[in-house]
Design a protein around this motif. Sequence first.
Motif, mmCIF file in Angstrom:
data_model
loop_
_atom_site.group_PDB
_atom_site.id
_atom_site.type_symbol
_atom_site.label_atom_id
_atom_site.label_comp_id
_atom_site.label_asym_id
_atom_site.label_seq_id
_atom_site.Cartn_x
_atom_site.Cartn_y
_atom_site.Cartn_z
ATOM 1 N N TYR A 27 57.135 41.059 0.549
ATOM 2 C CA TYR A 27 57.424 42.398 1.089
ATOM 3 C C TYR A 27 58.398 42.272 2.245
ATOM 4 N N ALA A 28 59.601 42.836 2.078
ATOM 5 C CA ALA A 28 60.669 42.659 3.065
ATOM 6 C C ALA A 28 61.406 43.968 3.305
ATOM 7 N N PRO A 29 60.748 44.941 3.948
ATOM 8 C CA PRO A 29 61.378 46.250 4.131
ATOM 9 C C PRO A 29 62.424 46.315 5.238
ATOM 10 N N THR A 30 62.483 45.317 6.113
ATOM 11 C CA THR A 30 63.480 45.319 7.178
ATOM 12 C C THR A 30 64.537 44.252 6.901
ATOM 13 N N ALA A 31 65.662 44.387 7.590
ATOM 14 C CA ALA A 31 66.752 43.429 7.401
ATOM 15 C C ALA A 31 66.315 42.012 7.751
ATOM 16 N N THR A 32 65.539 41.875 8.826
ATOM 17 C CA THR A 32 65.042 40.553 9.226
ATOM 18 C C THR A 32 64.117 39.984 8.171
ATOM 19 N N ASP A 33 63.205 40.828 7.664
ATOM 20 C CA ASP A 33 62.293 40.384 6.609
ATOM 21 C C ASP A 33 63.056 39.916 5.381
ATOM 22 N N ARG A 34 64.086 40.668 5.012
ATOM 23 C CA ARG A 34 64.851 40.335 3.801
ATOM 24 C C ARG A 34 65.577 39.011 3.970
ATOM 25 N N ALA A 35 66.189 38.826 5.134
ATOM 26 C CA ALA A 35 66.911 37.570 5.380
ATOM 27 C C ALA A 35 65.971 36.375 5.300
ATOM 28 N N GLN A 36 64.783 36.520 5.878
ATOM 29 C CA GLN A 36 63.805 35.429 5.861
ATOM 30 C C GLN A 36 63.289 35.169 4.448
ATOM 31 N N ALA A 37 63.045 36.251 3.713
ATOM 32 C CA ALA A 37 62.535 36.102 2.347
ATOM 33 C C ALA A 37 63.549 35.388 1.465
ATOM 34 N N VAL A 38 64.810 35.749 1.598
ATOM 35 C CA VAL A 38 65.854 35.112 0.794
ATOM 36 C C VAL A 38 66.016 33.648 1.203
ATOM 37 N N GLU A 39 65.965 33.405 2.514
ATOM 38 C CA GLU A 39 66.133 32.021 3.000
ATOM 39 C C GLU A 39 65.018 31.114 2.502
ATOM 40 N N HIS A 40 63.769 31.604 2.572
ATOM 41 C CA HIS A 40 62.630 30.742 2.266
ATOM 42 C C HIS A 40 62.211 30.768 0.797
ATOM 43 N N ASN A 41 62.497 31.865 0.112
ATOM 44 C CA ASN A 41 61.998 31.998 -1.257
ATOM 45 C C ASN A 41 63.068 32.416 -2.262
ATOM 46 N N GLY A 42 64.326 32.470 -1.818
ATOM 47 C CA GLY A 42 65.389 32.927 -2.701
ATOM 48 C C GLY A 42 65.498 32.138 -3.996
ATOM 49 N N GLY A 43 65.183 30.869 -3.938
ATOM 50 C CA GLY A 43 65.283 30.037 -5.126
ATOM 51 C C GLY A 43 64.195 30.292 -6.146
ATOM 52 N N ARG A 44 63.164 31.060 -5.758
ATOM 53 C CA ARG A 44 62.039 31.335 -6.652
ATOM 54 C C ARG A 44 62.009 32.774 -7.158
ATOM 55 N N ILE A 45 62.638 33.691 -6.448
ATOM 56 C CA ILE A 45 62.538 35.124 -6.773
ATOM 57 C C ILE A 45 63.092 35.407 -8.159
ATOM 58 N N ARG A 46 62.285 36.110 -8.975
ATOM 59 C CA ARG A 46 62.717 36.453 -10.331
ATOM 60 C C ARG A 46 62.905 37.955 -10.535
ATOM 61 N N ALA A 47 62.427 38.754 -9.589
ATOM 62 C CA ALA A 47 62.564 40.206 -9.706
ATOM 63 C C ALA A 47 62.745 40.806 -8.315
ATOM 64 N N VAL A 48 63.479 41.903 -8.261
ATOM 65 C CA VAL A 48 63.682 42.634 -6.998
ATOM 66 C C VAL A 48 63.367 44.101 -7.234
ATOM 67 N N LEU A 49 62.623 44.690 -6.299
ATOM 68 C CA LEU A 49 62.380 46.130 -6.291
ATOM 69 C C LEU A 49 63.096 46.713 -5.081
ATOM 70 N N THR A 50 64.032 47.615 -5.324
ATOM 71 C CA THR A 50 64.818 48.233 -4.263
ATOM 72 C C THR A 50 64.959 49.716 -4.584
ATOM 73 N N ASN A 51 65.939 50.382 -3.998
ATOM 74 C CA ASN A 51 66.283 51.754 -4.385
ATOM 75 C C ASN A 51 67.783 51.953 -4.225
ATOM 76 N N GLY A 52 68.251 53.145 -4.579
ATOM 77 C CA GLY A 52 69.686 53.382 -4.531
ATOM 78 C C GLY A 52 70.271 53.314 -3.136
ATOM 79 N N SER A 53 69.516 53.786 -2.153
ATOM 80 C CA SER A 53 70.018 53.785 -0.778
ATOM 81 C C SER A 53 70.097 52.368 -0.218
ATOM 82 N N ARG A 54 69.064 51.561 -0.417
ATOM 83 C CA ARG A 54 69.047 50.187 0.092
ATOM 84 C C ARG A 54 69.940 49.302 -0.754
ATOM 85 N N GLY A 55 69.809 49.410 -2.058
ATOM 86 C CA GLY A 55 70.664 48.656 -2.965
ATOM 87 C C GLY A 55 70.420 47.158 -2.944
ATOM 88 N N LEU A 56 71.332 46.433 -3.550
ATOM 89 C CA LEU A 56 71.313 44.978 -3.560
ATOM 90 C C LEU A 56 72.742 44.526 -3.815
#
Length: 313
Positions: free
Chosen positions: A28-57
């Motif tokens: 769960y990474a609703p803030t920019a800091t959370d997202r950066a940490q999640a990608v740094e530590h678990n980016g190599g494992r993530i298989r799905a992303v849940l976002t929305n149109g405003s936040r995007g990817l």
Amino acid sequence: MAIPLLVTIELAPGHLSRLAAAGFETHYAPTATDRAQAVEHNGGRIRAVLTNGSRGLDASVIAALPKLNIICALGAGYENIDVTAAKARNIIVTHGPGTNDTSVADHAMALLMAIARGIVQSDSAVRRGEWATSRQLRPMISAKRLGILGLGNIGEQIARRASAGFGMSVAYHSRTPRADSAWHYLPSPVALAQWSDFLVVATPGGAMTWHLVDDAVLSALGPDGFLINIARGSVVDTAALIDALKKRHIAGAALDVVEGEPDVPAELIAQENVIITPHIAGRTPEAAEATIRLVLDNLQACFAGQPVLTPVR
């Protein structure tokens, strides 16, 4: 084994629990800091992303997720997801058309009525002890002209409510006329605004509609016209809107979305002829249930090797 899922948006605890119960290891990474940490530590494992149109990817985050299989947009919009970058890697992108249309259309009518009748302003005046001085004449809604900018599912539902419930005449503008539409088509946003007493913005967001409602459209709407936006804040030129409100070039505006939200310009807030709700048009229990159910259905289909229900083409 649980499937690693990155959630980049705010999500209710109950919905996070449902994702976990369905077999997803939720990051769960609703803030920019959370997202950066999640990608740094678990980016190599993530298989799905849940976002929305405003936040995007964006493409850089997609590139940092080498095992990504699917991106799900919660709700109909997906304008800030880099679909091109995703498709280049055969990553599935889904969205949620139809899940909150009814809720958003209801809210659009609520905003329209509230700004036309001065509901919010009158309530505030009464609370200040200004009963007598606040009893001003306000325009009717019935039998007026409603222009809809963007006649998708939500625009169609707004049109039906306005026509059947209030006897309003309805016209619309979109990139191309709809052959199946009962409503009158006008060839440009300016022409639609000039015709309208109330102009509802119901387009998708993104580059194609950026500042589609500009000074020319607002000038065409005129001093007796009202603007209602339940689409995306980026569709309306905020500086032009503030100027139009300050100079009474339009009668008022009712907004559920604001360019740059959640930051709202102080100059916009200062105008007495505007009401703003915090992007809640689609936030009802019924819509929330429909959106999370569709996300789960799409995720489960993807990882079962089946076609997803609502792919972005």
